[in-house]
Enzyme design. Structure first.
Site, PDB file in Angstrom:
ATOM      1  N   LYS A  89     -14.777   8.046  -3.437  1.00  0.00           N
ATOM      2  CA  LYS A  89     -16.019   8.341  -2.707  1.00  0.00           C
ATOM      3  C   LYS A  89     -16.545   9.715  -3.107  1.00  0.00           C
ATOM      4  CE  LYS A  89     -13.980   5.657   0.934  1.00  0.00           C
ATOM      5  NZ  LYS A  89     -13.047   5.727   2.082  1.00  0.00           N
ATOM      6  N   THR A 131      -8.639   6.448  -1.781  1.00  0.00           N
ATOM      7  CA  THR A 131      -9.991   5.913  -1.955  1.00  0.00           C
ATOM      8  C   THR A 131     -11.015   7.005  -1.681  1.00  0.00           C
ATOM      9  OG1 THR A 131      -9.802   5.041   0.281  1.00  0.00           O
ATOM     10  CG2 THR A 131      -9.516   3.475  -1.515  1.00  0.00           C
ATOM     11  N   LYS A 134      -8.303  13.458   4.770  1.00  0.00           N
ATOM     12  CA  LYS A 134      -7.392  12.308   4.712  1.00  0.00           C
ATOM     13  C   LYS A 134      -6.388  12.475   5.840  1.00  0.00           C
ATOM     14  CE  LYS A 134      -6.504  13.727   0.461  1.00  0.00           C
ATOM     15  NZ  LYS A 134      -6.660  12.520  -0.334  1.00  0.00           N
ATOM     16  N   ARG A 135      -5.592  11.407   6.136  1.00  0.00           N
ATOM     17  CA  ARG A 135      -4.562  11.571   7.155  1.00  0.00           C
ATOM     18  C   ARG A 135      -3.649  12.735   6.804  1.00  0.00           C
ATOM     19  NH1 ARG A 135      -3.680   7.879  11.404  1.00  0.00           N
ATOM     20  NH2 ARG A 135      -1.778   9.061  11.762  1.00  0.00           N
ATOM     21  N   LYS A 172       0.832  14.265   1.178  1.00  0.00           N
ATOM     22  CA  LYS A 172      -0.546  14.565   0.749  1.00  0.00           C
ATOM     23  C   LYS A 172      -0.737  16.073   0.538  1.00  0.00           C
ATOM     24  CE  LYS A 172      -2.475  10.531   3.186  1.00  0.00           C
ATOM     25  NZ  LYS A 172      -3.114   9.711   2.149  1.00  0.00           N
ATOM     26  N   HIS A 223       0.815  -1.224   0.000  1.00  0.00           N
ATOM     27  CA  HIS A 223       0.000   0.000   0.000  1.00  0.00           C
ATOM     28  C   HIS A 223       0.839   1.260   0.000  1.00  0.00           C
ATOM     29  CE1 HIS A 223      -3.914  -1.936   0.976  1.00  0.00           C
ATOM     30  NE2 HIS A 223      -3.121  -2.846   1.525  1.00  0.00           N
TER      31      HIS A 223
HETATM   32  C1  26Q Z   1       3.959   1.041  10.241  1.00  0.00           C
HETATM   33  C2  26Q Z   1       4.890   0.735  11.228  1.00  0.00           C
HETATM   34  C3  26Q Z   1       4.610   0.988  12.552  1.00  0.00           C
HETATM   35  C4  26Q Z   1       3.395   1.552  12.876  1.00  0.00           C
HETATM   36  C5  26Q Z   1       2.465   1.833  11.899  1.00  0.00           C
HETATM   37  C6  26Q Z   1       2.750   1.586  10.571  1.00  0.00           C
HETATM   38  C7  26Q Z   1       1.756   1.924   9.526  1.00  0.00           C
HETATM   39  C8  26Q Z   1       0.408   1.991   9.814  1.00  0.00           C
HETATM   40  C9  26Q Z   1      -0.515   2.308   8.849  1.00  0.00           C
HETATM   41  C10 26Q Z   1       2.139   2.164   8.213  1.00  0.00           C
HETATM   42  C11 26Q Z   1       1.203   2.479   7.248  1.00  0.00           C
HETATM   43  C12 26Q Z   1      -0.133   2.547   7.556  1.00  0.00           C
HETATM   44  C13 26Q Z   1      -1.165   2.886   6.595  1.00  0.00           C
HETATM   45  C14 26Q Z   1      -1.015   2.982   5.293  1.00  0.00           C
HETATM   46  C15 26Q Z   1      -2.119   3.381   4.407  1.00  0.00           C
HETATM   47  O1  26Q Z   1      -3.210   3.687   4.861  1.00  0.00           O
HETATM   48  N1  26Q Z   1      -1.897   3.387   3.093  1.00  0.00           N
HETATM   49  C16 26Q Z   1      -2.949   3.795   2.157  1.00  0.00           C
HETATM   50  O2  26Q Z   1      -3.607   2.634   1.687  1.00  0.00           O
HETATM   51  C17 26Q Z   1      -4.740   2.970   0.908  1.00  0.00           C
HETATM   52  C18 26Q Z   1      -5.463   1.685   0.551  1.00  0.00           C
HETATM   53  O3  26Q Z   1      -4.728   0.952  -0.372  1.00  0.00           O
HETATM   54  C19 26Q Z   1      -4.335   3.751  -0.334  1.00  0.00           C
HETATM   55  O4  26Q Z   1      -5.499   4.150  -1.004  1.00  0.00           O
HETATM   56  C20 26Q Z   1      -3.517   4.979   0.060  1.00  0.00           C
HETATM   57  O5  26Q Z   1      -3.014   5.610  -1.094  1.00  0.00           O
HETATM   58  C21 26Q Z   1      -2.372   4.557   0.974  1.00  0.00           C
HETATM   59  O6  26Q Z   1      -1.677   5.699   1.440  1.00  0.00           O
END
Ligand code: 26Q
Length: 749
Positions: free
Chosen positions: A600, A596, A489-490, A495, A309
């Site tokens: 929406k 995503t 978004k986050r 972003k 992702h």
């Molecule tokens: C990693 C290590 C330690 C703690 C947390 C994490 C961590 C947690 C969450 C790393 C990444 C995430 C989340 C990633 C994420 O949300 N990616 C998004 O995924 C979506 C679904 O595929 C995409 O639409 C987005 O583009 C992408 O940013």
């Protein structure tokens, strides 16, 4: 029994006499009865979608909809003077995800059940979930976010396993949440520890991070955190993987399978690398059952598939081998064996699981020891193949595939925007609900002024609803006649919320100089920043300070306003998205895997203002250049610019007047009156001297494109035509389509 009688029985009294709370419980019971009346057919093979996050949102309305009783219940309630949305609001939103990845998992679970496929989710039951965002002093603060309550939707089971760490053995307890689809009910399996103790967490960030027996499942880790937190994260990951592996093996045996035939009975989709330890854990369990190492590896390789992702290299998970060995020694031995096998085959160091600095690369393990690797939008998969994972692609070309993300049309259209859905049904019937590509039939109304006017009217009604909600929640009075420009978004530098903020500064200053927009603008933001991500928090601070200044400026606030939704979550999204005019998708090209929210918003008739990134590229191909506003450098150019290392933001800052003015404003006296000097200065320096995500090179084009968009908005019919084309082409992004592709090409259920 008819539905009204049934609901009355489950409430224990006349519906008219019930409080909203009593109705909520009564409806929950009714849902549960209706669900058991579904027939759930068993298939030989079952999907396990394993993920550290499931951002499911409130379930009540979606469950009623999927059971086919939503309209009827709504009517029964309103005949008795009750309002279903008020009742639905009583459900606390489960806070089990950070953002896109977690929300995607939730949409997929909905589609898997909808399509009648046998597939469960596996994850963790975080008691406080992701932190709750609270604003004070124009800053983000973090609080605990409890969501589990008495009449909660979670069910305790008899299932429990042991997970061994070097320093302790934990006992798990499985809880489940029903995932109710039209055609079957699946489960979301969430593991907790038996010894969990909520009292050890006084606060959302300050607590004893070493007391694993009590705290393991209290919090979901934000995507960036401190060292102690990281160790806890590894405990969480292994606990999740080990419990999932036990569950899969036990269920397979119950279904008539054996350890030797595991891959014929189960397929595991690994949602990013957070659950990757399931690979060595399954191998360990199979070996324990007496299956030899070679055979165990082959079985696991035939049942695990990995989804990537992210392309941000700093976000690719790596663990130090010493840390892994200290916590889970047997797993480290297995990873070493897996790495040894890779090293005998491949000389290229970038392919090794354990690198020369003793870091364990989780994604590399997944690629070598899984049978499928997929990206989440076509551009993303192309970049993985050609750049980021090119070395892997060359040795395993057949493993790589694309699965463009999708969204639950039921949640994001039927439940979130009933007005729009009803209007669509009145135009093309309801056949599109079985195949959302049929939304395309709407295009035949592209030149029908009456239809276009109705789209404008629906948007206005949704905007008025959102204004009422904002007034109730945050006491802000928003002009529903303004353009709603939405970025939700986050918060992350890539972003580029900072680019939007710089634009707003320029606009505000223009207004002060007497250059007025044709129509007022409301910039709506929703974003949580990871607590340890300093610059992200500085950007939130900047936006909140601007909101403060502008809202207190009597004259300027007639023309421009900023609204920041506090604790942005799925429930906020359900209100904001149907009311949006402009969808800000302005990531630096090559950095957003898919997005995503863009899908929406498109579905709900917002027009995209976006870079050539992620799924924006696919939106562009679907709607054509006339119905999207794209700008900025291409991903190829960006990737080349990184390679050259020649980017100097200060050159833009010195030469471009608009950039200079906006960046200077960040630390002007007015800002310092409401803001924190250290934070604002740090952000300003970061932009001038680093700007790692290249805001400045895209800024002029962003400004010009956005201004053109605002100008186009005034030709209401032409704008509505574009809205219609967007809605008509959003069907491709149904998660039902995505899940069907996963099933056809990967899961083969
Ligand atoms: C990693 C290590 C330690 C703690 C947390 C994490 C961590 C947690 C969450 C790393 C990444 C995430 C989340 C990633 C994420 O949300 N990616 C998004 O995924 C979506 C679904 O595929 C995409 O639409 C987005 O583009 C992408 O940013």
């Amino acid at each position: 029994m008819n539905l009204s009688k049934r609901l009355e029985k489950n409430c224990g009294k006349l519906i008219f006499d019930c409080t909203d709370e009593e109705l909520f419980c009564g409806i929950l019971k009714t849902v549960s009865e209706l669900k058991t009346e579904q027939k759930n057919e068993k298939s030989k093979k079952k999907l396990y979608y394993i993920s550290a996050e499931f951002l499911i949102g409130r379930l009540l309305e979606c469950n009623l909809l999927n059971l086919g009783v939503y309209d009827e219940i709504k009517k029964i309630l309103s005949d008795n003077g009750k309002d279903i949305s008020r009742i639905a609001e009583l459900e606390a939103e489960p806070s089990l995800g950070n953002g896109g990845l977690g929300r995607l998992a939730a949409c997929f679970m909905d589609s898997v059940a909808h399509m009648g496929l046998e597939g469960d989710g596996v994850g963790l039951l975080y008691h406080y979930g992701l932190f709750k965002q609270v604003f004070a002093d124009n800053k983000q603060h973090e609080e605990k976010n409890p969501w589990i309550s008495e009449n909660s939707i979670i069910n305790k089971t008899e299932i429990s396993y042991k997970t061994e760490f070097s320093d302790c053995t934990l006992t798990s307890r499985l809880y489940t949440i029903d995932i109710i689809g039209k055609n079957r009910t699946n489960k979301l399996n969430l593991f907790d520890i038996e010894t969990v103790d909520e009292s050890v967490a006084k606060d959302a960030t300050e607590f004893d991070k070493t007391d694993i027996k009590k705290n393991l499942t209290l919090f979901l880790y934000p995507d960036d955190s401190d060292e102690a937190g990281k160790r806890l994260r590894l405990y969480q990951e292994y606990f999740m993987a080990s419990n999932a592996a036990h569950l899969i093996l036990e269920e397979t045996i119950r279904r008539g399978g054996t350890p030797e035939t595991l891959n014929e009975y189960a397929v595991v989709q690994i949602n990013d690398t957070h659950p990757s330890l399931i690979i060595p854990e399954l191998i360990r369990l199979l070996c324990e059952c007496g299956v030899g190492m070679d055979k165990s590896i082959e079985i696991v390789r035939n049942m695990c598939a990995y989804t990537n992702h992210t392309i941000l290299s700093e976000a690719l998970e790596k663990w130090h081998a010493d840390t892994v060995a200290a916590l889970i020694p047997r797993i480290m031995e297995i990873i070493k064996e897996l790495d040894r096998r890779v090293k005998t085959e491949c000389q290229d160091k970038s392919l090794h699981i354990i690198d020369e600095n003793s870091l364990v690369h989780m994604a590399r393990m997944d690629i070598h020891y899984g049978f499928s690797v997929n990206g989440v939008a076509s551009l993303h998969t192309k970049i993985l193949k050609e750049t980021e994972l090119n070395n892997f692609y060359r040795i395993y070309p057949k493993k790589f595939n694309n699965k463009t993300n999708g969204i639950s049309m039921r949640r994001w259209l039927s439940v979130a925007n009933p007005r729009l859905e009803q209007f669509i049904v009145s135009l093309i019937g309801d056949g599109f609900k079985d195949d959302y590509l049929k939304l395309k039939e709407l295009e035949k109304f592209a030149d029908d002024d009456e239809v276009l006017q109705k789209l404008i009217d629906i948007k206005l009604e949704n905007k008025i609803d959102l204004c009422t909600y904002i007034e109730e929640k945050q006491g802000r009075n928003i002009n529903s006649n303004s353009v709603f420009d939405v970025q939700i978004k986050r918060l992350h530098e890539y972003k580029r919320q900072q680019m939007n903020a710089l634009y707003l500064i320029n606009k505000y200053l223009d207004i002060k100089r007497g250059i007025l927009p044709k129509r007022p603008i409301t910039a709506i933001f929703g974003a949580k920043a990871a607590p340890a991500y300093t610059i992200a928090k500085d950007i939130i601070h900047l936006i909140l300070c601007l909101e403060d200044i502008i809202s207190h400026d009597e004259h300027a606030s007639l023309y421009i306003n900023i609204f920041v939704a506090e604790n942005y979550n799925v429930s906020w999204a359900e209100r904001i998205i149907p009311a949006a005019d402009i969808s800000e998708q302005i990531s630096l090209a090559s950095k957003e895997a898919s997005g995503t929210g863009n899908m929406k918003l498109m579905l709900n008739g917002a027009l995209t203002l976006g870079t050539h990134d992620g799924a924006n590229v696919e939106i562009n191909s679907l709607v054509g250049d006339d119905n999207i506003y794209t700008f900025g450098d291409s991903s190829d150019l960006v990737i080349a610019r990184y390679k050259k290392g020649s980017y100097k933001p200060s050159e833009y800052y010195e030469k471009d007047k608009r950039i200079n003015e906006a960046v200077e404003y960040i630390t002007c006296n007015k800002m310092l009156e409401v803001g924190d000097k250290t934070s604002l200065k740090r952000l300003q320096n970061e932009l001038i001297n680093k700007d790692y995500f290249m805001t400045f090179p895209d800024f002029a084009d962003y400004t010009a494109t956005k201004d053109r968009m605002l100008c186009d908005y005034e030709d209401r019919m032409a704008w509505a035509r574009k809205m219609l084309i967007n809605i008509a082409n959003a069907g491709y992004f149904s998660a039902d389509r995505t899940v069907a592709e996963y099933n056809k090409e990967i899961w083969k259920l």
